[in-house]
Scaffold this motif. Structure first.
Motif, PDB file in Angstrom:
ATOM      1  N   ASP A   1     -11.906  33.961  43.261  1.00  0.00           N
ATOM      2  CA  ASP A   1     -12.714  35.175  43.366  1.00  0.00           C
ATOM      3  C   ASP A   1     -14.108  34.958  42.777  1.00  0.00           C
TER       4      ASP A   1
ATOM      5  N   THR B   1      -4.714  29.202  51.485  1.00  0.00           N
ATOM      6  CA  THR B   1      -4.644  30.388  50.641  1.00  0.00           C
ATOM      7  C   THR B   1      -4.233  29.981  49.229  1.00  0.00           C
ATOM      8  N   VAL B   2      -4.338  30.927  48.321  1.00  0.00           N
ATOM      9  CA  VAL B   2      -3.875  30.678  46.950  1.00  0.00           C
ATOM     10  C   VAL B   2      -2.411  30.269  46.951  1.00  0.00           C
TER      11      VAL B   2
ATOM     12  N   LYS C   1      -0.820  31.748  39.362  1.00  0.00           N
ATOM     13  CA  LYS C   1      -1.370  32.530  40.473  1.00  0.00           C
ATOM     14  C   LYS C   1      -2.557  33.366  40.006  1.00  0.00           C
TER      15      LYS C   1
ATOM     16  N   THR D   1      -6.302  32.732  41.513  1.00  0.00           N
ATOM     17  CA  THR D   1      -6.860  33.910  42.187  1.00  0.00           C
ATOM     18  C   THR D   1      -8.214  34.276  41.588  1.00  0.00           C
TER      19      THR D   1
END
Length: 440
Positions: free
Chosen positions: A232, A417-418, A224, A228
């Motif tokens: 980013d 989403t992640v 994760k 993430t």
């Protein structure tokens, strides 16, 4: 006309027919290769080979990376015999060699000097000390960055950066209003495209594909954190449409001066510093792949290599070609025509002892340091049951890796989403590994 004269005339006629037949029976080699710059350059220099081997003709099939892998895998698994020489990587060679799908290459001539091949590269192309492919070029991955932009932004990129260094530099150099993006990374789906980069990043974050019992690990906090931070970086400081960008697309962006940084294959070093093709050739700096303080860097280990399928009907001619294309002689041919900075890197010890090369190639030392920093037997922080740095050396990885890459590419495109991408990756990996019998 006496009997002797007739016999001589008959022999002469038969000899002439034999010569004509030989001329007509030239061997044609069909060579499948990837559309990377070094391979394109090789095609342009093969007159030197055909002049030495007038009885061998070459036909080229040049394909984008993902398409090449699909076509070659299908052909070799079905013994199709479509190709005589194939361009494959460190992932395929040991698997296909064990299957008996490749011609062994332990009988190359002494002047080829097999022992000169860099030990990590040679080991990855061998099974039980039998060589099944020869490296056209070898690579790891490293950071390429614009020194001028870094200086103007007031940031320093050390030779051994952390991911925090990379994040800070990407933010400082990002200037989208002027068409400059802080960082360019692979986003195109594929086990050899975005999955390769993301896996090395995950290694440096302490993540792993499978635990020691082959259980997929995409539900771990390390994965994760990896995804993430990857998203980013790309969302905040990357170019638009990054989910479609692979090696070649990012190379073009960097050469056009649109990337503050690019983390990718060390083989790109000669292309980003080539003044004929790169607008920023004199402003490029190099650094090792980043780490997160856990003792592993984001350095992969790979070789694009030439191999001969067992289904080829011209293995002897094919051996002559692969020996020529990966020889010291070929390296010198490229140096003579294109300059030492443009010779295929990462293959031979002698190249990194050659002062002409080291002087001409500002990326040379960082390339060999990056290759030596990668450890396929211990790719990440935690123990794993597999070998391979940016891939897992099992036959099933090709399919799983591409499917996982599609999930990450979808997340980059804003479609997931992640958490959704990682959950999907976990589910499909568990299903495939269960079907394959690795887990119950």
């Amino acid at each position: 006309m006496n009997t002797l004269t007739r016999a001589l005339m008959g022999a002469t006629a038969l000899c002439a027919l034999g010569i004509a037949a030989s001329a007509q029976e030239a061997t044609t080699l069909t060579i499948a290769t990837v559309n990377n710059g070094d391979m394109v350059r090789m095609q342009g220099l093969t007159d030197a080979f055909t002049e030495q081997h007038p009885d061998i003709e070459l036909e080229w099939v040049t394909l984008e990376e993902n398409v090449l892998r699909q076509n070659v895998t299908t052909d070799i698994a079905t013994s199709g015999g479509q190709y005589d020489v194939i361009t494959i990587g460190t992932y395929e060679v040991p698997i296909w060699g064990k299957q008996g799908w490749l011609v062994p290459l332990n009988d190359l001539p002494a002047e080829y000097d097999v022992d000169d091949i860099l030990p990590p590269i040679r080991a990855g192309l061998s099974v039980d000390d039998t060589l099944f492919a020869v490296p056209f070029y070898g690579e790891s991955s490293f950071v390429m960055y614009r020194k001028d932009l870094a200086e103007a932004a007031g940031v320093t990129i050390p030779d051994q950066p952390t991911w925090d260094d990379i994040k800070a530099a990407a933010a400082a150099m990002n200037d989208p209003d002027n068409g400059i993006y802080g960082i360019c990374l692979r986003g195109k789906a594929g086990w050899g495209e975005n999955t390769a980069f993301i896996t090395t990043m995950a290694n440096s974050y302490g993540a792993r594909w499978f635990d020691e019992n082959w259980q997929p690990q995409f539900d771990s906090p390390e994965w994760k954190a990896t995804i993430t931070d990857y998203l980013d970086l790309m969302t905040n400081y990357g170019p638009p449409g990054a989910s479609s960008n692979g090696f070649n697309e990012n190379l073009t962006l960097f050469q056009q001066g649109k990337c503050g940084m690019w983390i990718d294959a060390t083989v790109a070093g000669s292309f980003v510093t080539d003044p004929n093709n790169s607008t920023v050739a004199d402003q490029v700096g190099f650094a090792l792949g980043p780490d997160s303080g856990q003792g592993k860097r984001a350095n992969w280990l790979w070789a694009w290599s030439l191999a001969i399928p067992s289904s080829s009907d011209a293995p002897d001619a094919a051996k002559q070609f692969v020996a020529w294309a990966t020889s010291k002689e070929y390296t010198e041919l490229v140096a003579e025509n294109e300059g030492w900075a443009n010779v295929p890197p990462g293959t031979r010890t002698s190249l990194y002892e050659n002062q002409e090369y080291l002087a001409a190639a500002p990326f040379a030392q960082m390339t060999i340091d990056s290759i030596n920093a990668a450890d396929p037997n211990s790719p990440t922080v935690q123990p794993v049951p597999y070998t391979g740095v940016q891939f897992v050396a099992i036959p099933e990885f090709q399919g799983i890796g591409t499917a996982v890459g599609q999930e990450f590419s979808a997340a980059l495109a804003g479609e997931k989403t992640v958490d959704e991408a990682l959950a999907a990756a976990q589910e499909l990996a568990v299903q495939e590994m269960t079907t394959a019998g690795y887990i119950q």
